[in-house]
Design a protein around this motif. Structure first.
Motif, PDB file in Angstrom:
ATOM      1  N   GLY A 238       1.271  -1.283   0.041  1.00 18.48           N
ATOM      2  CA  GLY A 238      -0.127   0.175  -0.102  1.00 18.48           C
ATOM      3  C   GLY A 238       0.497   0.963  -0.302  1.00 18.48           C
ATOM      4  O   GLY A 238       1.688   1.280  -0.546  1.00 18.48           O
ATOM      5  N   LYS A 239       0.137   2.539   0.374  1.00 18.93           N
ATOM      6  CA  LYS A 239       0.638   3.830  -0.015  1.00 18.93           C
ATOM      7  C   LYS A 239       0.830   4.056   1.620  1.00 18.93           C
ATOM      8  O   LYS A 239       0.301   4.441   1.938  1.00 18.93           O
ATOM      9  CB  LYS A 239       0.049   4.814  -1.078  1.00 18.93           C
ATOM     10  CG  LYS A 239       0.562   6.059  -0.727  1.00 18.93           C
ATOM     11  CD  LYS A 239       0.063   7.130  -2.122  1.00 18.93           C
ATOM     12  CE  LYS A 239       0.620   7.939  -2.364  1.00 18.93           C
ATOM     13  NZ  LYS A 239       0.169   8.886  -2.630  1.00 18.93           N
ATOM     14  N   VAL A 240       2.226   4.775   2.006  1.00 20.09           N
ATOM     15  CA  VAL A 240       2.845   5.004   2.665  1.00 20.09           C
ATOM     16  C   VAL A 240       2.417   6.441   3.325  1.00 20.09           C
ATOM     17  O   VAL A 240       2.951   7.856   2.288  1.00 20.09           O
ATOM     18  CB  VAL A 240       4.324   4.676   3.227  1.00 20.09           C
ATOM     19  CG1 VAL A 240       4.521   5.708   4.732  1.00 20.09           C
ATOM     20  CG2 VAL A 240       4.581   2.944   3.420  1.00 20.09           C
ATOM     21  N   LYS A 241       2.298   6.901   4.062  1.00 21.68           N
ATOM     22  CA  LYS A 241       2.321   8.194   4.416  1.00 21.68           C
ATOM     23  C   LYS A 241       1.981   8.368   5.848  1.00 21.68           C
ATOM     24  O   LYS A 241       2.394   7.557   7.630  1.00 21.68           O
ATOM     25  CB  LYS A 241       0.867   9.188   4.841  1.00 21.68           C
ATOM     26  CG  LYS A 241       0.452  10.475   4.915  1.00 21.68           C
ATOM     27  CD  LYS A 241      -1.104  11.077   5.111  1.00 21.68           C
ATOM     28  CE  LYS A 241      -1.166  12.233   5.486  1.00 21.68           C
ATOM     29  NZ  LYS A 241      -2.701  12.348   5.409  1.00 21.68           N
ATOM     30  N   LYS A 242       3.621   9.148   5.998  1.00 20.15           N
ATOM     31  CA  LYS A 242       4.603   9.070   7.398  1.00 20.15           C
ATOM     32  C   LYS A 242       3.775  10.679   7.942  1.00 20.15           C
ATOM     33  O   LYS A 242       4.939  11.386   7.150  1.00 20.15           O
ATOM     34  CB  LYS A 242       5.786   9.082   7.378  1.00 20.15           C
ATOM     35  CG  LYS A 242       6.253   7.417   7.556  1.00 20.15           C
ATOM     36  CD  LYS A 242       8.095   7.375   7.558  1.00 20.15           C
ATOM     37  CE  LYS A 242       8.058   7.412   8.617  1.00 20.15           C
ATOM     38  NZ  LYS A 242       9.881   7.580   8.647  1.00 20.15           N
ATOM     39  N   GLU A 243       3.497  10.657   9.260  1.00 19.26           N
ATOM     40  CA  GLU A 243       3.402  12.118  10.345  1.00 19.26           C
ATOM     41  C   GLU A 243       3.916  11.903  11.399  1.00 19.26           C
ATOM     42  O   GLU A 243       3.887  11.295  12.226  1.00 19.26           O
ATOM     43  CB  GLU A 243       1.630  12.748   9.754  1.00 19.26           C
ATOM     44  CG  GLU A 243       1.616  13.684   8.349  1.00 19.26           C
ATOM     45  CD  GLU A 243       0.416  14.219   8.496  1.00 19.26           C
ATOM     46  OE1 GLU A 243      -0.441  13.565  10.060  1.00 19.26           O
ATOM     47  OE2 GLU A 243      -0.244  14.685   8.016  1.00 19.26           O
ATOM     48  N   PHE A 244       5.072  12.630  11.891  1.00 21.15           N
ATOM     49  CA  PHE A 244       5.872  12.517  12.995  1.00 21.15           C
ATOM     50  C   PHE A 244       6.183  11.119  13.103  1.00 21.15           C
ATOM     51  O   PHE A 244       6.473  10.116  12.647  1.00 21.15           O
ATOM     52  CB  PHE A 244       4.491  13.405  14.015  1.00 21.15           C
ATOM     53  CG  PHE A 244       4.001  14.656  14.026  1.00 21.15           C
ATOM     54  CD1 PHE A 244       5.450  15.707  14.144  1.00 21.15           C
ATOM     55  CD2 PHE A 244       2.852  14.531  13.102  1.00 21.15           C
ATOM     56  CE1 PHE A 244       4.802  17.179  13.714  1.00 21.15           C
ATOM     57  CE2 PHE A 244       1.960  16.556  13.843  1.00 21.15           C
ATOM     58  CZ  PHE A 244       3.617  17.615  13.399  1.00 21.15           C
ATOM     59  N   LYS A 245       4.891  10.606  14.164  1.00 20.76           N
ATOM     60  CA  LYS A 245       5.487   9.319  15.340  1.00 20.76           C
ATOM     61  C   LYS A 245       5.089   7.674  14.146  1.00 20.76           C
ATOM     62  O   LYS A 245       4.865   6.640  14.583  1.00 20.76           O
ATOM     63  CB  LYS A 245       5.754   8.914  16.368  1.00 20.76           C
ATOM     64  CG  LYS A 245       7.567   9.933  16.780  1.00 20.76           C
ATOM     65  CD  LYS A 245       7.800  10.100  17.985  1.00 20.76           C
ATOM     66  CE  LYS A 245       8.731  10.097  18.448  1.00 20.76           C
ATOM     67  NZ  LYS A 245       9.446  10.036  19.994  1.00 20.76           N
ATOM     68  N   THR A 246       3.506   8.638  13.486  1.00 19.12           N
ATOM     69  CA  THR A 246       2.574   7.836  13.223  1.00 19.12           C
ATOM     70  C   THR A 246       3.395   7.138  11.464  1.00 19.12           C
ATOM     71  O   THR A 246       3.583   8.456  11.084  1.00 19.12           O
ATOM     72  CB  THR A 246       1.181   8.194  13.263  1.00 19.12           C
ATOM     73  OG1 THR A 246       1.047   9.652  12.078  1.00 19.12           O
ATOM     74  CG2 THR A 246       1.208   8.902  14.887  1.00 19.12           C
ATOM     75  N   ILE A 247       2.839   6.035  11.271  1.00 18.87           N
ATOM     76  CA  ILE A 247       2.649   5.458   9.869  1.00 18.87           C
ATOM     77  C   ILE A 247       0.788   5.052   9.509  1.00 18.87           C
ATOM     78  O   ILE A 247       1.038   3.875  10.327  1.00 18.87           O
ATOM     79  CB  ILE A 247       3.531   4.679  10.095  1.00 18.87           C
ATOM     80  CG1 ILE A 247       5.241   5.062   9.756  1.00 18.87           C
ATOM     81  CG2 ILE A 247       3.484   3.635   8.542  1.00 18.87           C
ATOM     82  CD1 ILE A 247       6.065   4.404   9.750  1.00 18.87           C
ATOM     83  N   GLU A 248       1.102   5.881   8.135  1.00 20.05           N
ATOM     84  CA  GLU A 248      -0.380   4.594   8.193  1.00 20.05           C
ATOM     85  C   GLU A 248      -0.210   4.311   6.114  1.00 20.05           C
ATOM     86  O   GLU A 248       0.234   5.124   5.864  1.00 20.05           O
ATOM     87  CB  GLU A 248      -1.697   5.422   7.908  1.00 20.05           C
ATOM     88  CG  GLU A 248      -2.381   6.388   9.076  1.00 20.05           C
ATOM     89  CD  GLU A 248      -3.324   7.354   9.171  1.00 20.05           C
ATOM     90  OE1 GLU A 248      -3.714   7.517   7.788  1.00 20.05           O
ATOM     91  OE2 GLU A 248      -4.641   7.156  10.328  1.00 20.05           O
TER      92      GLU A 248
END
Length: 686
Positions: A115-125
């Protein structure tokens, strides 16, 4: 062995309803299905740890499910979130309206995720996920996945499943049709191997081998078809025109001397016309290089030999302009020129048609109206189509069929790199006019973001109008709809009158106007009764007002480079210094790259190469409009080396067997007929 001509609805697992959807994708037979190639491939092989994931990338991970939760933020929307972990960290998988997830997977399951990764601060979706249980042979992860061109409610998974089902049938064997000599010479895999590995690659190397075979084959078939068509044309007997001294008188009557490039093109044309072979020539010249005068002299040569000539243009404005310039030059030599366009009254049309039929017209100029069945020539000797990219092969041939083997000349101001021209116009000889008339100054092009729009209007436009010059302002390209573009143009005129130019004379030109209205506006602009002409792209081709020295193009990022170059060519047609201002709104790197190309060069050939590089050949050259079979995998720009090899091989094959009658060429001959059957009806292999 399974018959590849079998109707797709009778293929196992398809049926009438699915077949209907596949038909809309152009898939009607089993052969269409196995030749429905992916548009790209997604490499899902690279297994990563959570800690290695990069923002915005697509990646595959192997993880354990920690927990599953669902929510409904609004009616009709369900969000399922799956918490996962590996030994390096935690991530969250997000699914929209995919309830099956919570019923298929459980905490504690080991799964594979792409899938497509979205990293914001310490969270990974991770979103847009493909998820499956860990097995020894995963279906949708840990492999190179084909991505198909899709529409009409058919999913990628469906196409993969249907094709996999077909290819797994042991009775299916795709028969080889390239001669063994070619397969050995170019180290090609079999067609059966290529098709199986393009749909379901066993490895990256297998995919590479399969792609090479398909690309080579597509170019070879295309080139053979075009060369056969061209050879048929070359062998056809044409009209043998005689040299006529009066052509020199017409040449001397012109108010200017031909450039070296114009002279060269004219010599090539008259040599063709004076031979007994059928002329089939493309005159390719940059904006403002003077193709029209070369066409005028070719038509004059035809009339001096007692034949009629026809010139077809894509728009009424351009047809009318040709009519005026030819009438002005040729009427003193007793040549009768008439115009046939859609906006004429029924009575006017009947009058022109009667004269053409009775040989009372020497040269007929018009739009698509020229190819209507009612148009009958008495003695047609030369057919010219202007702006060839607007007409298909069939239209060109329909016009030439109105005479007995008339010579054919086609013109385009869309510069195309020569090798590529050989692909698109492989049935034509090529003349290039690559020199501008003396006195023409290069157009200075400046690209500015929309924040500088006020300055462009308040200073530049006013400065040119105060010098007595005139200005074009091109309305942004909204979409392929004349009605919407017309509305946008009307709104732009109102804004300009209200905010910037209440004291100046502002005119409007768009595609939804009647031809008489367009004509009236262009006459007013030519006669300097309008200071600023706001227009849609109807002024892209051929409009000639030497006093216009400034063009402003709004939302320039919405136009292709070749089109921007065409539009820019409406200024710089006189001896005054001219400018083109490109106003853009996009901040993307591609936009900046394209704008800087326009600032750097006025050379249409360089621009066309860059346009190809950035946009790819599909958009630049839809081969379909040229009446050629579609290239499904081959890319004219990317695969140039393979193209050149295929061209050489095509020449070699036809040099030894020009009708493909040898046994080894039997199957390739059938393939060419199959590929070209809806395109070049004149192709002759019998």
């Amino acid at each position: 062995m399974i018959d590849l001509r079998k109707d797709v609805q009778y293929v196992k697992g398809i049926g009438p309803k699915r077949a209907e959807k596949l038909n809309k994708l152009g898939i009607f037979t089993l052969k269409d299905l196995v030749y429905y190639f992916p548009r790209q491939f997604e490499d899902r092989n690279n297994l990563k740890k959570i800690i290695q994931l990069e923002n915005e990338e697509k990646a595959t991970i192997k993880v354990i499910i920690v927990g599953i939760s669902t929510s409904s933020p609004r009616k009709g929307m369900n969000i399922t979130k799956v918490d996962v972990r590996d030994e390096t960290g935690y991530a969250k998988l997000v699914f929209f309206n995919q309830d099956y997830v919570k019923n298929t997977f459980r905490p504690g399951d080991t799964i594979l995720v792409f899938g497509k990764v979205k990293k914001e601060f310490k969270t990974i979706e991770i979103s847009s996920c493909e998820v499956e249980h860990l097995t020894n042979s995963p279906k949708n992860t840990c492999k190179v996945m084909p991505i198909y061109p899709l529409t009409y409610g058919v999913t990628n998974k469906e196409i993969i499943s249907i094709i996999k089902n077909v290819l797994s049938d042991k009775e299916l064997k795709i028969k080889e049709y390239l001669p063994q000599r070619i397969i050995e010479k170019y180290k090609l895999c079999s067609i059966d191997y290529a098709i199986r590995n393009i749909h379901s690659p066993s490895s990256k190397e297998a995919l590479k081998i399969a792609l090479y075979r398909i690309v080579f084959e597509e170019f070879l078939i295309l080139q053979l078809g075009l060369f056969i068509f061209k050879n048929g044309v070359d062998e056809a007997c044409g009209i043998k025109f005689e040299e006529n001294e009066k052509l020199e008188d017409i040449l001397n009557s012109l108010p200017f001397k031909l450039t070296g490039a114009q002279d060269r093109a004219l010599n090539e044309i008259t040599q063709d016309m004076n031979s007994d072979k059928l002329m089939n020539r493309l005159v390719q010249g940059d904006v403002g290089s003077g193709k029209t005068v070369v066409a005028l002299l070719a038509l004059a040569n035809c009339v001096l030999n007692g034949y009629q000539g026809a010139l077809m243009a894509p728009t009424e404005i351009l047809a009318e302009q040709h009519f005026i310039s030819l009438t002005e030059t040729l009427s003193e030599f007793g040549m009768k020129v008439e115009l046939l366009v859609g906006s004429l009254t029924k009575k006017q049309k009947e009058n022109v048609l009667e004269k053409v039929k009775n040989n009372e017209v020497d040269i007929l100029i018009g739009t698509h109206a020229l190819i209507e069945d009612k148009v009958e020539f008495s003695n047609l000797g030369l057919v010219i189509t202007d702006e060839q990219h607007r007409f298909g092969v069939r239209q060109r041939n329909k016009l030439s069929s109105k005479g007995f083997n008339p010579d054919i000349l086609v013109m385009t101001a869309t510069p195309i790199p020569r090798t590529l021209a050989l692909i698109l116009y492989g049935d034509l000889d090529i003349s290039i006019i690559d020199e501008l008339p003396p006195g023409r100054q290069p157009i200075e092009t400046i690209a500015v973001d929309k924040g500088k729009r006020d300055r462009a209007y308040n200073s530049l436009v006013r400065a040119e109008v105060e010098k007595g010059r005139q200005v074009y302002i091109v309305c942004p390209l909204v979409e392929e709809s004349e009605a919407i573009e017309a509305k946008a143009a009307v709104e732009l005129v109102e804004e300009l009158k209200l905010e910037y130019f209440s004291d100046l004379r502002v005119g409007l030109l768009h595609g939804k106007m009647k031809a008489s209205e367009k004509d009236s506006i262009m006459k007013s602009f030519k006669n300097k009764e309008i200071d600023i002409l706001v227009s849609t792209t109807v002024i892209e081709v051929g409009v000639n007002v030497p006093n216009a020295t400034l063009m402003i193009i709004e939302n320039a990022e919405r136009f292709g480079l070749a089109q921007l170059h065409q539009l820019r060519g409406r200024v710089g047609r006189g001896s005054h210094k001219s400018y083109c201002i490109l106003i853009y709104a996009s901040k993307s790197d591609v936009c900046k790259q394209r704008m800087s190309i326009m600032e750097e060069t006025n050379d249409g050939f360089k621009i066309s190469e860059k346009d190809l590089e950035i946009r790819g050949p599909g958009e630049f050259f839809g081969t379909r409009q040229h009446g050629l079979p579609e290239l499904k995998v081959a890319n004219i720009f990317k695969h140039m080396k393979i193209l050149k090899i295929a061209q050489q091989e095509a020449r070699y094959i036809l040099g030894n067997d020009h009708k493909l009658q040898n046994f080894e060429n039997k199957y390739i001959k059938n393939e060419i007929i199959d590929k070209f059957e809806h395109s070049l009806e004149e192709i002759s292999l019998n």
